[in-house]
Scaffold this active site. Sequence first.
Site, PDB file in Angstrom:
ATOM      1  N   ASP A 210      -6.120   3.470 -12.880  1.00  0.00           N
ATOM      2  CA  ASP A 210      -6.480   2.281 -13.664  1.00  0.00           C
ATOM      3  C   ASP A 210      -7.855   2.552 -14.272  1.00  0.00           C
ATOM      4  O   ASP A 210      -8.853   1.920 -13.916  1.00  0.00           O
ATOM      5  CB  ASP A 210      -6.478   1.061 -12.754  1.00  0.00           C
ATOM      6  CG  ASP A 210      -5.121   0.890 -12.084  1.00  0.00           C
ATOM      7  OD1 ASP A 210      -4.175   0.508 -12.778  1.00  0.00           O
ATOM      8  OD2 ASP A 210      -5.003   1.200 -10.882  1.00  0.00           O
TER       9      ASP A 210
ATOM     10  N   GLN B 142      -9.938  -0.172 -15.940  1.00  0.00           N
ATOM     11  CA  GLN B 142     -10.447  -1.094 -14.914  1.00  0.00           C
ATOM     12  C   GLN B 142     -11.685  -0.503 -14.238  1.00  0.00           C
ATOM     13  O   GLN B 142     -12.676  -1.210 -13.999  1.00  0.00           O
ATOM     14  CB  GLN B 142      -9.346  -1.346 -13.889  1.00  0.00           C
ATOM     15  CG  GLN B 142      -9.804  -2.029 -12.628  1.00  0.00           C
ATOM     16  CD  GLN B 142      -8.650  -2.356 -11.711  1.00  0.00           C
ATOM     17  OE1 GLN B 142      -7.927  -3.313 -11.951  1.00  0.00           O
ATOM     18  NE2 GLN B 142      -8.452  -1.582 -10.664  1.00  0.00           N
TER      19      GLN B 142
ATOM     20  N   LEU C  47       0.814  -1.219   0.000  1.00  0.00           N
ATOM     21  CA  LEU C  47       0.000   0.000   0.000  1.00  0.00           C
ATOM     22  C   LEU C  47       0.847   1.269   0.000  1.00  0.00           C
ATOM     23  O   LEU C  47       1.915   1.328   0.607  1.00  0.00           O
ATOM     24  CB  LEU C  47      -0.927   0.001   1.219  1.00  0.00           C
ATOM     25  CG  LEU C  47      -1.888  -1.193   1.309  1.00  0.00           C
ATOM     26  CD1 LEU C  47      -2.763  -1.070   2.552  1.00  0.00           C
ATOM     27  CD2 LEU C  47      -2.749  -1.320   0.056  1.00  0.00           C
TER      28      LEU C  47
ATOM     29  N   GLY D 167      -1.674   6.522  -2.421  1.00  0.00           N
ATOM     30  CA  GLY D 167      -2.807   6.457  -3.355  1.00  0.00           C
ATOM     31  C   GLY D 167      -3.886   5.537  -2.825  1.00  0.00           C
ATOM     32  O   GLY D 167      -5.074   5.886  -2.791  1.00  0.00           O
ATOM     33  N   HIS D 168      -3.472   4.337  -2.365  1.00  0.00           N
ATOM     34  CA  HIS D 168      -4.438   3.413  -1.765  1.00  0.00           C
ATOM     35  C   HIS D 168      -5.083   4.059  -0.529  1.00  0.00           C
ATOM     36  O   HIS D 168      -6.291   3.974  -0.321  1.00  0.00           O
ATOM     37  CB  HIS D 168      -3.737   2.137  -1.290  1.00  0.00           C
ATOM     38  CG  HIS D 168      -3.166   1.281  -2.378  1.00  0.00           C
ATOM     39  ND1 HIS D 168      -1.823   1.035  -2.495  1.00  0.00           N
ATOM     40  CD2 HIS D 168      -3.759   0.589  -3.384  1.00  0.00           C
ATOM     41  CE1 HIS D 168      -1.607   0.216  -3.520  1.00  0.00           C
ATOM     42  NE2 HIS D 168      -2.767  -0.063  -4.088  1.00  0.00           N
TER      43      HIS D 168
HETATM   44  P1  AMP Z   1      -3.867  -2.114  -6.829  1.00  0.00           P
HETATM   45  O1  AMP Z   1      -3.438  -2.486  -5.451  1.00  0.00           O
HETATM   46  O2  AMP Z   1      -2.769  -1.582  -7.679  1.00  0.00           O
HETATM   47  O3  AMP Z   1      -4.684  -3.180  -7.496  1.00  0.00           O
HETATM   48  O4  AMP Z   1      -4.845  -0.863  -6.654  1.00  0.00           O
HETATM   49  C1  AMP Z   1      -5.967  -0.930  -5.810  1.00  0.00           C
HETATM   50  C2  AMP Z   1      -6.812   0.302  -6.052  1.00  0.00           C
HETATM   51  O5  AMP Z   1      -6.056   1.459  -5.773  1.00  0.00           O
HETATM   52  C3  AMP Z   1      -7.285   0.419  -7.520  1.00  0.00           C
HETATM   53  O6  AMP Z   1      -8.603   0.929  -7.536  1.00  0.00           O
HETATM   54  C4  AMP Z   1      -6.306   1.403  -8.085  1.00  0.00           C
HETATM   55  O7  AMP Z   1      -6.810   2.119  -9.200  1.00  0.00           O
HETATM   56  C5  AMP Z   1      -6.084   2.321  -6.901  1.00  0.00           C
HETATM   57  N1  AMP Z   1      -4.826   3.033  -7.032  1.00  0.00           N
HETATM   58  C6  AMP Z   1      -3.600   2.505  -7.268  1.00  0.00           C
HETATM   59  N2  AMP Z   1      -2.678   3.487  -7.380  1.00  0.00           N
HETATM   60  C7  AMP Z   1      -3.340   4.656  -7.217  1.00  0.00           C
HETATM   61  C8  AMP Z   1      -2.951   6.032  -7.223  1.00  0.00           C
HETATM   62  N3  AMP Z   1      -1.695   6.403  -7.447  1.00  0.00           N
HETATM   63  N4  AMP Z   1      -3.903   6.967  -7.024  1.00  0.00           N
HETATM   64  C9  AMP Z   1      -5.193   6.602  -6.804  1.00  0.00           C
HETATM   65  N5  AMP Z   1      -5.625   5.330  -6.777  1.00  0.00           N
HETATM   66  C10 AMP Z   1      -4.714   4.367  -6.989  1.00  0.00           C
END
Ligand code: AMP
Length: 280
Positions: A151, A154, A33, A36-37
């Site tokens: 994403d 997605q 994490l 962003g998360h």
């Molecule tokens: P992931 O762990 O990469 O699958 O991401 C989980 C969630 O966090 C997904 O909805 C991603 O789009 C979002 N996410 C990942 N990186 C960012 C970021 N830099 N800013 C905003 N949301 C993000």
Amino acid sequence: MEVYNEIAILQNRLSSLFSTGQQIGFVPTMGALHQGHLALVKEALAENDCVVCSIFVNPTQFDNAEDLLKYPRLEVQDLELLTEVGCQMVFMPSAQEMYPEGFKVEHYEFGSLQQVMEGASRPGHFDGVATVVRKLFDAVKPHRAYFGKKDYQQLLIIKAMVHQMQLPIEIVPCETFRETDGLAMSSRNLRLSANERTLAPVIYQILQEASTMAARWNTLQLKQWVQKQLDRYPSMELVYFEIANPEDLSLTLDASPSKNQMGFIVVKIGGVRLIDNILL
Ligand code: AMP
């Protein structure tokens, strides 16, 4: 913070919240994490009574075995970060819990949404994403679920899945969180060497420049320009740069991009695949 590994036990706990009318927010992640998360979790905390964050590196959405193997896993640190921001529950299932023996990846029809960009570049990826998110939605039954615009494709696929399956879940899009040098935060950034990390902000700089030139140039010229910029860096490989309509992701192939379209980019740096986008 409560940590659950099994669907049945999580559901049992959540049922007591449902019975008292509490609103559940859900943030699905693959862990490692970053801010962003955590921004998604904070937004969910502001809009719900209880927030569940899931951490599951979903094998069915990886089309590349090495990428899955090398995906960063930082569970202890993840739990600390989630505790600090005040997340109430974490769901960390095993692969066996999510995919019992005999389970098959579901096949979805998202039409043109899944035929371009990530869909074209990573066969089976969105079936894997939709399968795991549907199963997670089924386990948590949230009122709202939070997804990042980083994403973007997605996000649209999940919205389409929720619509097709008539799930009573509000999908909340969240802005892309960036490092101070502009690089979109990503768990995969941890896999960059120090040298690659200094180069990586070029991706967003190129997107920003392309967006200012979009008023004067047609898409073909923009694509050639983006390719030329990346050709200056031997360790960076452009996987694609596309201009598309943010509603349905229909691609603009050669005409001049119009305002409110989006630029989408994927670049590989030393085998690490980084994704980003910008509103033109
Ligand atoms: P992931 O762990 O990469 O699958 O991401 C989980 C969630 O966090 C997904 O909805 C991603 O789009 C979002 N996410 C990942 N990186 C960012 C970021 N830099 N800013 C905003 N949301 C993000």
